[in-house]
Design an enzyme around this catalytic site. Structure first.
Site: not given
Length: 178
Positions: A119, A138
């Site tokens: 991330d 995501d």
């Protein structure tokens, strides 16, 4: 069927390639302490490795194989929904391809190494909370899920207008008053 395959053949590789390339970039560019200024600093970029679920939810010490199994089951369900989607339900096709592409992007991270999902976007200060760090996969999953919910809602609304109450029910006959 051609349109379904066109969505699959267009959206899936775009999301998947963007996810893989941006994660690779983030692992190189964000490894040190300096952070590039992105969108005037409104969107911070920070490298993080998420071994848990969405929003960093953890289920124990080594959840890798659990999340791989869950991702494979979810992908199977999304593929079944995609195959069964009505030919003209373009919103459902797009939403499912977004979810499938995002799930594949994060699954690739989990399969390739034990470090978790890469991330790098965020955290974003919303004024009342910090939105957690996330990635392209995501975003695809989140947008796809919202569009999928909208697709189901529109389907239910159309069925109610036609007089049906449950999926699969035939429209109720209208009885005229004598």
């Amino acid at each position: 069927m051609k349109r379904k395959l066109a969505y699959l053949g267009t959206i899936l590789p775009i999301v998947l390639v963007a996810d893989i390339l941006t994660k690779r970039w983030a692992e190189e560019a964000l490894r040190d302490a300096s952070r590039p200024d992105f969108l005037g600093g409104y969107v911070p970029l920070n490298l993080a490795h998420n071994r848990g679920a969405a929003f960093g939810i953890s289920i124990g010490g080594d959840p890798r194989w659990f999340f791989i199994s869950v991702a494979l089951l979810a992908l199977g369900l999304m593929v079944v929904l995609f195959v069964r989607a009505q030919r003209r339900d373009h919103l459902r096709h797009v939403s499912l391809v977004l979810v499938i592409a995002g799930a594949l992007g994060n699954l690739i991270d989990r399969v390739r190494w034990n470090g978790g999902v890469v991330d790098f976007i965020g955290p974003i200060d919303l004024g009342f909370m910090d939105w957690p760090i996330f990635n392209i996969a995501d975003m695809a999953i989140s947008c796809g899920a919202v569009l999928l919910a909208l697709s189901f809602w529109l389907e239910e609304r159309a069925m109610k207008r036609a007089g049906a109450q449950e999926p699969g029910d035939k429209p109720a006959e209208v009885i005229a008053n004598p």
